[in-house]
Scaffold this motif. Structure first.
Motif, mmCIF file in Angstrom:
data_model
loop_
_atom_site.group_PDB
_atom_site.id
_atom_site.type_symbol
_atom_site.label_atom_id
_atom_site.label_comp_id
_atom_site.label_asym_id
_atom_site.label_seq_id
_atom_site.Cartn_x
_atom_site.Cartn_y
_atom_site.Cartn_z
ATOM 1 N N LYS A 62 10.094 4.162 -7.299
ATOM 2 C CA LYS A 62 9.408 3.662 -6.103
ATOM 3 C C LYS A 62 8.827 2.270 -6.326
ATOM 4 O O LYS A 62 8.873 1.414 -5.432
ATOM 5 C CB LYS A 62 8.306 4.639 -5.680
ATOM 6 C CG LYS A 62 8.828 5.939 -5.066
ATOM 7 C CD LYS A 62 7.701 6.797 -4.557
ATOM 8 C CE LYS A 62 8.236 8.015 -3.827
ATOM 9 N NZ LYS A 62 8.880 7.646 -2.548
ATOM 10 N N LYS A 76 11.329 -0.524 -5.951
ATOM 11 C CA LYS A 76 11.697 -0.798 -4.561
ATOM 12 C C LYS A 76 10.574 -1.500 -3.798
ATOM 13 O O LYS A 76 10.829 -2.292 -2.888
ATOM 14 C CB LYS A 76 12.049 0.509 -3.845
ATOM 15 C CG LYS A 76 13.315 1.185 -4.362
ATOM 16 C CD LYS A 76 13.561 2.477 -3.604
ATOM 17 C CE LYS A 76 14.803 3.187 -4.126
ATOM 18 N NZ LYS A 76 15.038 4.475 -3.401
ATOM 19 N N LEU A 77 9.322 -1.223 -4.172
ATOM 20 C CA LEU A 77 8.180 -1.708 -3.399
ATOM 21 C C LEU A 77 7.476 -2.901 -4.019
ATOM 22 O O LEU A 77 6.547 -3.437 -3.414
ATOM 23 C CB LEU A 77 7.156 -0.573 -3.214
ATOM 24 C CG LEU A 77 7.635 0.637 -2.423
ATOM 25 C CD1 LEU A 77 6.600 1.753 -2.493
ATOM 26 C CD2 LEU A 77 7.894 0.265 -0.969
ATOM 27 N N PRO A 109 6.096 -6.341 -4.792
ATOM 28 C CA PRO A 109 6.060 -7.516 -3.908
ATOM 29 C C PRO A 109 7.044 -8.615 -4.287
ATOM 30 O O PRO A 109 7.451 -9.402 -3.430
ATOM 31 C CB PRO A 109 4.605 -8.006 -4.046
ATOM 32 C CG PRO A 109 3.834 -6.786 -4.439
ATOM 33 C CD PRO A 109 4.763 -5.974 -5.303
ATOM 34 N N ASN A 134 10.438 -6.683 -2.817
ATOM 35 C CA ASN A 134 10.416 -6.250 -1.417
ATOM 36 C C ASN A 134 9.498 -7.184 -0.615
ATOM 37 O O ASN A 134 8.319 -7.302 -0.896
ATOM 38 C CB ASN A 134 9.915 -4.807 -1.333
ATOM 39 C CG ASN A 134 10.152 -4.184 0.023
ATOM 40 O OD1 ASN A 134 10.117 -4.861 1.040
ATOM 41 N ND2 ASN A 134 10.397 -2.877 0.029
ATOM 42 N N ALA A 167 8.896 -6.900 2.652
ATOM 43 C CA ALA A 167 8.407 -6.252 3.868
ATOM 44 C C ALA A 167 6.895 -6.425 3.975
ATOM 45 O O ALA A 167 6.193 -6.478 2.951
ATOM 46 C CB ALA A 167 8.769 -4.769 3.872
ATOM 47 N N ASP A 192 4.489 -4.412 4.705
ATOM 48 C CA ASP A 192 3.670 -3.320 4.160
ATOM 49 C C ASP A 192 4.050 -2.944 2.737
ATOM 50 O O ASP A 192 3.558 -1.950 2.199
ATOM 51 C CB ASP A 192 3.785 -2.087 5.058
ATOM 52 C CG ASP A 192 5.224 -1.585 5.172
ATOM 53 O OD1 ASP A 192 6.145 -2.362 4.840
ATOM 54 O OD2 ASP A 192 5.419 -0.437 5.604
ATOM 55 N N ALA A 193 4.923 -3.722 2.108
ATOM 56 C CA ALA A 193 5.389 -3.379 0.764
ATOM 57 C C ALA A 193 4.256 -3.421 -0.256
ATOM 58 O O ALA A 193 4.138 -2.534 -1.110
ATOM 59 C CB ALA A 193 6.518 -4.323 0.344
ATOM 60 N N GLU A 194 3.411 -4.432 -0.171
ATOM 61 C CA GLU A 194 2.323 -4.564 -1.145
ATOM 62 C C GLU A 194 1.343 -3.403 -1.032
ATOM 63 O O GLU A 194 0.881 -2.868 -2.031
ATOM 64 C CB GLU A 194 1.594 -5.888 -0.927
ATOM 65 C CG GLU A 194 0.500 -6.151 -1.953
ATOM 66 C CD GLU A 194 -0.143 -7.516 -1.787
ATOM 67 O OE1 GLU A 194 -1.096 -7.813 -2.523
ATOM 68 O OE2 GLU A 194 0.319 -8.280 -0.914
ATOM 69 N N LYS A 236 1.987 -0.367 0.125
ATOM 70 C CA LYS A 236 2.636 0.845 -0.393
ATOM 71 C C LYS A 236 2.726 0.818 -1.918
ATOM 72 O O LYS A 236 2.608 1.858 -2.572
ATOM 73 C CB LYS A 236 4.030 0.996 0.216
ATOM 74 C CG LYS A 236 4.012 1.366 1.691
ATOM 75 C CD LYS A 236 5.413 1.565 2.232
ATOM 76 C CE LYS A 236 5.396 1.999 3.688
ATOM 77 N NZ LYS A 236 6.765 2.186 4.233
ATOM 78 N N PHE A 237 2.931 -0.369 -2.474
ATOM 79 C CA PHE A 237 2.983 -0.495 -3.925
ATOM 80 C C PHE A 237 1.641 -0.122 -4.542
ATOM 81 O O PHE A 237 1.567 0.560 -5.563
ATOM 82 C CB PHE A 237 3.362 -1.920 -4.312
ATOM 83 C CG PHE A 237 3.436 -2.166 -5.796
ATOM 84 C CD1 PHE A 237 4.526 -1.733 -6.535
ATOM 85 C CD2 PHE A 237 2.407 -2.818 -6.461
ATOM 86 C CE1 PHE A 237 4.595 -1.949 -7.910
ATOM 87 C CE2 PHE A 237 2.457 -3.027 -7.830
ATOM 88 C CZ PHE A 237 3.555 -2.597 -8.546
#
Length: 370
Positions: free
Chosen positions: A28, A31-32, A34, A37, A39, A41-43, A45-46
């Motif tokens: 995960k 993929k997440l 920064p 990714n 996106a 909201d990626a940071e 979610k990370f």
């Protein structure tokens, strides 16, 4: 309260071993991250999966987490039900959540529910903010001074815990998750060669301290929202926009910190320059340099007529506001708006004059033929 399911966030079962948890986090996080990714909201979610991994990868933190989810806050310490919320020795580790059935690691992302029993709350003293209240004054009140009563909403110290945030304890305790450092280390040596990643402790919100028995009225913050009344004294000679401070009557600080001030801001309609009048003064100022440029030409050309139109338009806007703003303060502010527009336009006039002087030399340069 925060009721995140860290197992669901990582996508592992409740019986997953440390290796499975690490593998799930690795997949995960890759993929997440920064850097990979982009996106929006990626940071976030990370950070969430990092938080889940920081808790579940540590045996002690995971045991406390599982104990809280099962409703037995003492299961992680092998003591069964304890008779006191302070059980667990001098360090108090066994009692930070004792007797409240709360959910751990919840100090950062959620507001505690008023009147509910809960786990440890972050101890984070912060000075209260100022409260600014606009008060309308007449020209006579400005000239002679006046006392005005105001009503406003603010935070005041909680009457139940007297602002400390704690029901029965007079001091905060060292956070058991980070040991008082305010940060938690997440081992990422297996991911991007990153080594140990430091993140803000989600239990104490970086302060390094927690309250083990949060007040049910304020949720551990030490303050509650109320409607307050105060009298603000405006001395003679004040003008629109001037302020008066009433010390200590702003928002109360969290966990016993100092309160902010109540700031009364005078609003005098007769002196206030806004809307149509402000635009009018500004437009007049921007048109004035171009009118001067046209006057230097020695004749009223089409260019001068074009520049005169916005000047007249701005003047009309100002004259419409004059009857309700017969004040020297208003005129001074109008002059400042005029000057601001004048200086901005003057910059472009200088550029035009420089450009004309440079290009005119091309047409009058003497030509020599050999």
């Amino acid at each position: 309260m925060n009721e995140k399911d860290y197992y669901a966030i990582l996508g592992v079962s409740k019986d997953a071993d440390k290796r499975e948890i690490q593998k799930a986090f690795q997949q995960k996080a890759r993929k997440l991250h920064p850097d990979v990714n982009k996106a929006p909201d990626a940071e976030e979610k990370f950070k969430e999966v990092s938080e889940a991994y920081a808790v579940l990868s540590d045996e002690q933190k995971r045991a406390r987490y599982d104990a809280m989810r099962s409703g037995n806050p003492y299961a992680a310490y092998g003591g069964g039900q304890a008779s006191s919320p302070y059980a667990g020795g001098a360090s108090g580790r066994g009692g930070y959540y004792g007797g409240f059935g709360g959910f751990p690691f919840g100090g950062m992302w959620s507001e505690p529910r008023r009147g509910s029993h809960q786990g440890a709350q972050a101890f984070n003293p912060e000075e209260g903010a100022d409260v600014v209240v606009d008060v309308d004054l007449t020209p006579d009140q400005v000239k002679n001074g006046v006392r005005k009563g105001v009503k406003y909403r603010r935070y005041e110290p909680c009457g139940h815990c007297h602002g400390s945030g704690s029901v029965s304890s007079d001091h905060a305790h060292v956070c058991p998750s980070c040991g008082g450092t305010g940060a938690m280390g997440v081992d990422m040596s297996f991911l991007f060669g990153g080594g140990v990643f430091q993140m803000v402790c989600p239990e104490c919100n970086g302060s390094g301290k927690v309250i083990n028995d949060p007040c049910p009225d304020c949720g551990g913050s030490g303050r509650t929202k109320v409607m307050s009344e105060a009298v603000i004294e405006f001395p003679a000679g004040m003008h629109d926009g001037d302020t008066v401070r009433v010390c200590g009557m702003g928002h109360a600080g969290t966990n016993g910190a100092a309160a902010g001030d109540l700031v009364g801001r005078a609003r005098v309609a007769a002196e206030r320059l806004d809307g149509r009048a402000q635009r009018g003064f500004n437009i007049m100022g921007m048109a004035a340099p171009f009118l001067l440029l046209a006057a230097l030409g020695g004749a009223m050309t089409l260019f001068a007529l074009i520049c005169l139109i916005p000047f007249v338009f701005g003047l009309a806007q100002v004259l419409r506001e004059v009857p309700s703003h017969r004040s020297m303060v208003w005129l001074k502010r109008g002059f400042k708006a005029f000057l601001n527009g004048f200086l901005n336009a003057l910059f472009y006039v200088v550029i035009i004059l420089w450009f004309v002087s440079c290009t005119s030399g091309l047409y009058y340069r003497p030509m020599y033929f050999w």
